[in-house]
Enzyme design. Sequence first.
Site, PDB file in Angstrom:
ATOM      1  N   HIS A 108       0.884  -1.165   0.000  1.00 27.31           N
ATOM      2  CA  HIS A 108       0.000   0.000   0.000  1.00 27.31           C
ATOM      3  C   HIS A 108       0.926   1.220   0.000  1.00 27.31           C
ATOM      4  CE1 HIS A 108      -3.218   2.731   0.809  1.00 27.31           C
ATOM      5  NE2 HIS A 108      -3.172   2.722   2.115  1.00 27.31           N
ATOM      6  N   GLU A 195     -12.277   2.978   0.585  1.00 24.12           N
ATOM      7  CA  GLU A 195     -12.638   2.432   1.905  1.00 24.12           C
ATOM      8  C   GLU A 195     -13.453   3.426   2.730  1.00 24.12           C
ATOM      9  OE1 GLU A 195      -8.693   1.206   2.770  1.00 24.12           O
ATOM     10  OE2 GLU A 195      -8.160   2.951   3.944  1.00 24.12           O
TER      11      GLU A 195
HETATM   12  P1  NAD Z   1      -2.099  -6.719   9.880  1.00 22.39           P
HETATM   13  O1  NAD Z   1      -2.573  -5.741  10.863  1.00 22.39           O
HETATM   14  O2  NAD Z   1      -2.963  -7.878   9.505  1.00 22.39           O
HETATM   15  O3  NAD Z   1      -0.728  -7.365  10.336  1.00 22.39           O
HETATM   16  C1  NAD Z   1       0.374  -6.632  10.682  1.00 22.39           C
HETATM   17  C2  NAD Z   1       1.413  -7.517  11.336  1.00 22.39           C
HETATM   18  O4  NAD Z   1       2.503  -6.667  11.645  1.00 22.39           O
HETATM   19  C3  NAD Z   1       0.997  -8.113  12.678  1.00 22.39           C
HETATM   20  O5  NAD Z   1       0.381  -9.341  12.538  1.00 22.39           O
HETATM   21  C4  NAD Z   1       2.342  -8.246  13.338  1.00 22.39           C
HETATM   22  O6  NAD Z   1       2.936  -9.472  12.903  1.00 22.39           O
HETATM   23  C5  NAD Z   1       3.143  -7.125  12.791  1.00 22.39           C
HETATM   24  N1  NAD Z   1       3.297  -5.961  13.693  1.00 22.39           N
HETATM   25  C6  NAD Z   1       2.320  -5.187  14.229  1.00 22.39           C
HETATM   26  N2  NAD Z   1       2.842  -4.209  14.972  1.00 22.39           N
HETATM   27  C7  NAD Z   1       4.192  -4.368  14.879  1.00 22.39           C
HETATM   28  C8  NAD Z   1       5.286  -3.671  15.436  1.00 22.39           C
HETATM   29  N3  NAD Z   1       5.095  -2.588  16.209  1.00 22.39           N
HETATM   30  N4  NAD Z   1       6.532  -4.120  15.132  1.00 22.39           N
HETATM   31  C9  NAD Z   1       6.720  -5.200  14.320  1.00 22.39           C
HETATM   32  N5  NAD Z   1       5.712  -5.889  13.772  1.00 22.39           N
HETATM   33  C10 NAD Z   1       4.475  -5.476  14.063  1.00 22.39           C
HETATM   34  O7  NAD Z   1      -1.663  -5.884   8.579  1.00 22.39           O
HETATM   35  P2  NAD Z   1      -2.149  -6.097   7.086  1.00 22.39           P
HETATM   36  O8  NAD Z   1      -3.623  -5.829   6.983  1.00 22.39           O
HETATM   37  O9  NAD Z   1      -1.596  -7.372   6.552  1.00 22.39           O
HETATM   38  O10 NAD Z   1      -1.426  -4.855   6.373  1.00 22.39           O
HETATM   39  C11 NAD Z   1      -0.075  -4.882   5.984  1.00 22.39           C
HETATM   40  C12 NAD Z   1       0.096  -3.994   4.770  1.00 22.39           C
HETATM   41  O11 NAD Z   1      -0.654  -4.538   3.683  1.00 22.39           O
HETATM   42  C13 NAD Z   1      -0.418  -2.570   4.958  1.00 22.39           C
HETATM   43  O12 NAD Z   1       0.424  -1.701   4.234  1.00 22.39           O
HETATM   44  C14 NAD Z   1      -1.788  -2.620   4.328  1.00 22.39           C
HETATM   45  O13 NAD Z   1      -2.244  -1.366   3.877  1.00 22.39           O
HETATM   46  C15 NAD Z   1      -1.522  -3.543   3.176  1.00 22.39           C
HETATM   47  N6  NAD Z   1      -2.693  -4.209   2.609  1.00 22.39           N
HETATM   48  C16 NAD Z   1      -3.557  -4.882   3.411  1.00 22.39           C
HETATM   49  C17 NAD Z   1      -4.633  -5.547   2.848  1.00 22.39           C
HETATM   50  C18 NAD Z   1      -5.589  -6.351   3.707  1.00 22.39           C
HETATM   51  O14 NAD Z   1      -6.526  -6.903   3.138  1.00 22.39           O
HETATM   52  N7  NAD Z   1      -5.420  -6.504   4.995  1.00 22.39           N
HETATM   53  C19 NAD Z   1      -4.837  -5.509   1.454  1.00 22.39           C
HETATM   54  C20 NAD Z   1      -3.904  -4.837   0.658  1.00 22.39           C
HETATM   55  C21 NAD Z   1      -2.843  -4.192   1.257  1.00 22.39           C
HETATM   56 MG    MG Z   2      -7.706  -1.491   0.233  1.00 18.70          MG
END
Ligand code: NAD
Ligand code: MG
Length: 334
Positions: A108, A195
């Site tokens: 993202h 969103e």
């Molecule tokens: P998430 O919240 O599901 O997971 C984040 C992970 O980061 C946690 O599980 C943990 O392992 C780790 N984490 C959290 N805090 C931390 C810290 N302080 N230090 C180290 N590690 C830490 O996140 P996500 O939804 O997978 O999003 C990740 C990226 O992907 C973002 O940039 C988001 O915008 C992007 N994205 C997400 C989706 C979606 O469907 N969830 C879709 C497209 C893009």
């Molecule tokens: Mg999105």
Amino acid sequence: MATIYYDSDCNPDLIKNKKVAIIGYGSQGHAHALNLKESGVEVVVGLRPESSSAHEARESGLEVRTPAEAAEWADVVMMLVPDQVMADIYSESVEPFLDKGDTLMFAHGFNIHFAAITPPEDVDVSMIAPKGPGHLVRRTYQEGSGVPCLIAIHQDASGEARETALSYAHAIGGSRAGVLETTFKEETETDLFGEQVILCGGVAELIKASFETLVEAGYQPESAYFETLHELKLIVDLLFEGGLSWMRYSVSDTAEYGDYTRGARIVTDETRASMKKVLEEIQSGAFANEWLAQAREGAPFLKEQREANRRHQIESVGRELRDMMPFLEPKSAP
Ligand code: NAD
Ligand code: MG
């Protein structure tokens, strides 16, 4: 017509010749790490030692190190931690280990576009953003298909940023479905707009307001739930399959007439003006600043709203009704 890349446009070997660190093991992180590994790519997951996901990642056969150790080892670092903490994790654990020729990747564009992260000039900076939640990125890969992705190049220091990113998309299954060329600006602004205005904010408010209108008028909450929430999925499935015309062809003429005559009384000129205002706040960076400031304070408003919304009548009514439909595999937020 937009540029869309498929499997035949990707070189699967490029990413197999790199060491890839996946920072974070949440929704996207677990899917990218496992798909890459099964595609024959060398992967290490970067997590804090106390992270609850570390055990899970190891159970799945992945190697886990701290974010700094993973970044130091890797040629390609994919940032998959929450956007609001990403800049701190980057400056503490990733930036010190970015060498000339390395690749920094995102799913993202938020932190790059709003300049919370400014990478050194001698690294490639790219984005592969799956257009779907992580569990689908994983499940579709296992089924032999994939979730479509967006690709964007912010910096091409090596001259191979696009080829490397496409090779990554191939390894997570994205190019089976198509990888659409965009920019960090377009991805970030359209993603936030979507969103806020329709996918999460707009739909949630429409559901709540229509449910409340029916219940306040004396109808059974269960009827209101079926009408305003449950049935939405059936309509969305039709939209997904064949667009607005297919949905309108499938519903009754009565529903279609009501749609044309009443829909624009719900989404009015005032609503459209609000959409423009919301878009301007995204474009100016006002939304990003507001959210990052909130996050630094522990996101009190987010937490308060999350609690209040969980107590809404539509949630308790919905839970009871979904429990009667075990074939739905009912889920509830932790
Ligand atoms: P998430 O919240 O599901 O997971 C984040 C992970 O980061 C946690 O599980 C943990 O392992 C780790 N984490 C959290 N805090 C931390 C810290 N302080 N230090 C180290 N590690 C830490 O996140 P996500 O939804 O997978 O999003 C990740 C990226 O992907 C973002 O940039 C988001 O915008 C992007 N994205 C997400 C989706 C979606 O469907 N969830 C879709 C497209 C893009
Ligand atoms: Mg999105």
